[in-house]
Motif scaffolding. Structure first.
Motif, mmCIF file in Angstrom:
data_model
loop_
_atom_site.group_PDB
_atom_site.id
_atom_site.type_symbol
_atom_site.label_atom_id
_atom_site.label_comp_id
_atom_site.label_asym_id
_atom_site.label_seq_id
_atom_site.Cartn_x
_atom_site.Cartn_y
_atom_site.Cartn_z
ATOM 1 N N ALA A 1 0.703 -0.967 0.398
ATOM 2 C CA ALA A 1 0.382 0.060 -0.419
ATOM 3 C C ALA A 1 0.883 1.019 -0.297
ATOM 4 N N SER A 2 -0.192 2.249 -0.321
ATOM 5 C CA SER A 2 1.318 3.812 0.164
ATOM 6 C C SER A 2 0.335 4.605 0.904
ATOM 7 N N ARG A 3 -0.223 4.207 1.428
ATOM 8 C CA ARG A 3 -0.185 5.034 2.530
ATOM 9 C C ARG A 3 -0.464 4.513 3.899
ATOM 10 N N ALA A 4 0.402 5.022 4.720
ATOM 11 C CA ALA A 4 -0.023 4.581 6.168
ATOM 12 C C ALA A 4 -0.383 6.035 7.459
ATOM 13 N N LEU A 5 -0.437 5.308 8.422
ATOM 14 C CA LEU A 5 -1.641 5.353 9.778
ATOM 15 C C LEU A 5 -0.466 6.907 10.123
ATOM 16 N N VAL B 1 1.991 8.931 10.326
ATOM 17 C CA VAL B 1 3.467 8.913 10.111
ATOM 18 C C VAL B 1 3.785 10.162 10.185
ATOM 19 N N ARG B 2 3.275 11.476 10.645
ATOM 20 C CA ARG B 2 3.785 12.822 10.838
ATOM 21 C C ARG B 2 3.934 12.396 12.096
ATOM 22 N N ALA B 3 3.200 11.206 13.626
ATOM 23 C CA ALA B 3 2.945 11.713 14.493
ATOM 24 C C ALA B 3 4.530 10.494 15.510
ATOM 25 N N ALA B 4 4.845 9.902 14.316
ATOM 26 C CA ALA B 4 5.722 8.467 14.644
ATOM 27 C C ALA B 4 6.791 8.940 14.357
ATOM 28 N N ASP B 5 7.548 8.036 15.853
ATOM 29 C CA ASP B 5 9.088 8.387 15.834
ATOM 30 C C ASP B 5 9.875 8.239 14.107
ATOM 31 N N CYS B 6 9.115 6.904 13.552
ATOM 32 C CA CYS B 6 9.846 6.308 12.581
ATOM 33 C C CYS B 6 8.383 5.263 12.046
ATOM 34 N N ALA B 7 8.887 5.605 10.059
ATOM 35 C CA ALA B 7 7.711 4.598 9.010
ATOM 36 C C ALA B 7 8.355 4.187 8.523
ATOM 37 N N PHE B 8 7.881 2.835 7.941
ATOM 38 C CA PHE B 8 7.959 1.766 7.862
ATOM 39 C C PHE B 8 7.306 2.068 6.292
ATOM 40 N N THR B 9 7.613 1.006 5.353
ATOM 41 C CA THR B 9 6.828 0.018 4.099
ATOM 42 C C THR B 9 7.051 -1.026 3.381
ATOM 43 N N VAL C 1 -9.393 11.981 13.653
ATOM 44 C CA VAL C 1 -8.306 10.842 14.389
ATOM 45 C C VAL C 1 -7.663 10.086 14.073
ATOM 46 N N ARG C 2 -7.513 9.744 12.985
ATOM 47 C CA ARG C 2 -7.004 8.438 12.008
ATOM 48 C C ARG C 2 -6.090 9.150 10.743
ATOM 49 N N ARG C 3 -4.527 10.063 11.460
ATOM 50 C CA ARG C 3 -3.851 10.461 10.279
ATOM 51 C C ARG C 3 -3.409 9.669 9.583
ATOM 52 N N LEU C 4 -3.810 9.780 8.032
ATOM 53 C CA LEU C 4 -2.924 9.124 6.686
ATOM 54 C C LEU C 4 -1.830 10.382 6.611
ATOM 55 N N GLY C 5 -0.775 9.392 5.359
ATOM 56 C CA GLY C 5 0.123 9.916 4.332
ATOM 57 C C GLY C 5 0.428 8.962 3.898
ATOM 58 N N ALA C 6 0.609 9.917 2.963
ATOM 59 C CA ALA C 6 1.310 9.394 1.362
ATOM 60 C C ALA C 6 2.419 8.869 2.032
ATOM 61 N N VAL C 7 2.829 7.346 1.328
ATOM 62 C CA VAL C 7 4.405 7.488 1.612
ATOM 63 C C VAL C 7 5.160 6.338 0.378
ATOM 64 N N GLU C 8 6.337 7.052 -0.008
ATOM 65 C CA GLU C 8 7.447 6.204 -0.912
ATOM 66 C C GLU C 8 8.323 5.114 0.168
ATOM 67 N N MET D 1 -3.036 12.911 3.522
ATOM 68 C CA MET D 1 -4.229 12.123 3.109
ATOM 69 C C MET D 1 -5.396 12.528 3.791
ATOM 70 N N THR D 2 -6.811 12.601 3.415
ATOM 71 C CA THR D 2 -7.850 12.412 4.464
ATOM 72 C C THR D 2 -8.226 11.399 4.757
ATOM 73 N N SER D 3 -9.096 11.677 5.859
ATOM 74 C CA SER D 3 -9.810 10.013 6.252
ATOM 75 C C SER D 3 -10.767 10.349 6.870
ATOM 76 N N VAL D 4 -11.761 8.936 7.344
ATOM 77 C CA VAL D 4 -12.864 9.474 6.854
ATOM 78 C C VAL D 4 -13.098 10.562 8.947
ATOM 79 N N ASP D 5 -11.835 9.563 9.308
ATOM 80 C CA ASP D 5 -12.112 9.315 11.448
ATOM 81 C C ASP D 5 -10.540 11.118 11.309
#
Length: 324
Positions: free
Chosen positions: A123-127, A129-137, A158-165, A152-156
């Motif tokens: 997948a190309s998005r993760a929950l 990402v801005r709040a986490a100390d590190c992110a993986f894909t 509180v669940r902050r989505l970000g596009a990742v590569e 990215m926009t989430s229906v919720d």
């Protein structure tokens, strides 16, 4: 196979309930939605201190060496309290992905409460990402550090989505490990849905027992009782599926993916029924973000599509049945 928590799991769940009930989780979630990650991060450290982030980490990496049944019990409580953050990704998916790898340092940091996140496989998005100390894909059978490219926009909210590569490579994985980690995360997501459904039911029952209409409390009407009873039955019938699938995962059963998918679909249906009843019985006020119950209604919508939509999991069940 035992479908109810043992004494130790019940004690852990009670300790978690006590901590989260006194922590104003709703305020932390609202701050998280508004880009203030401080209260949520502080809450993360307190919950990690109970051992939640160490559940699936082996003891030799400072973990608890628990089972997915432990995870199912604990994540139902996290869903009930609506805690913000990438809990599924950090405490379930990544530990299940890395437990047989040479990434001992990362495993230890995860056990100690590192806030990490990951995209779902391929997948190309993760929950968060801005709040986490590190992110993986994870792409194919390789794990990379993730680079955030866009919000990215989430229906919720509180669940902050970000596009990742993919960025720097971390390790090679085998296909079976990736599937097993995905199953663990899907099961944790099902448990959170179950908890969110329970919270919606509890809040709705409390509301209809105090609201009066035509001289009677709303909860006294037969139709209202039937609606809420249907929700309770649906949630109660889902829990054995979740716990059963967790046992099958722990035993490394050959049918685990089918069982996890059945649990995810059932949990999504039960939580959706709870959300629909909450919305109908609260009335239009449940649409407003100011009312706490709306937070769980939106969370159910978001979790129902996370870690495999219901359509995806029904497809896996159908494929497993065709293969016999």
């Amino acid at each position: 196979m035992k479908f109810s928590p043992d004494q130790e799991q019940e004690d852990f769940a009670r300790a978690l309930d006590a901590l989260l009930s006194s922590a104003d989780t709703v305020a932390a979630a609202r701050a998280w939605a508004g880009d203030d990650f401080g209260p949520g991060s502080k809450l993360w450290r307190r919950v990690a201190g109970l051992g939640v982030t160490a559940l699936l980490i082996p003891e030799e990496s400072n973990g608890i060496g628990g089972t997915l049944v432990d995870v199912a019990v604990v994540f139902e409580r996290l869903g009930y309290h609506g805690i913000p953050g990438p809990w599924i990704e950090s405490a379930v998916f990544l530990p299940a992905l890395l437990n047989d790898s040479s990434e001992t340092s990362l495993r230890t940091r995860l056990a100690e409460g590192l806030i990490a996140t990951s995209s779902e496989p391929d997948a190309s998005r993760a929950l968060d990402v801005r709040a986490a100390d590190c992110a993986f894909t994870v792409t194919g059978n390789r794990m990379f550090r993730a680079q955030r490219t866009d919000d990215m926009t989430s229906v919720d909210p509180v669940r902050r989505l970000g596009a990742v590569e993919p960025g720097e490579p971390v390790c090679e994985l085998d296909a079976a490990t990736v599937i097993r980690a995905f199953d663990a995360a899907s099961l944790a997501c099902a448990s959170m849905l179950l908890g969110a459904g329970q919270r919606l039911l509890a809040d709705t029952v409390a509301y209809v027992l105090q609201r009066r209409q035509f001289g009677r409390v709303v909860g006294g009407y037969q139709a209202v009782k039937h609606m809420l009873a249907d929700v309770e039955v649906s949630l109660d019938f889902t829990r054995p599926l979740v716990i059963g699938a967790a046992h099958e995962w722990t035993a490394n059963s050959t049918t685990v993916s089918r069982d996890v998918s059945a649990a995810k679909v059932a949990a999504g249906n039960a939580a959706y029924l709870a959300a629909r009843a909450a919305l109908q019985l609260h009335g239009a006020v449940a649409y407003t973000l100011e009312l706490d119950v709306s937070m769980w209604i939106l969370r159910v919508q978001a979790l129902e599509t996370a870690w495999g939509t219901s359509a995806y999991h029904r497809g896996r069940i159908a494929a497993a049945l065709r293969e016999g």
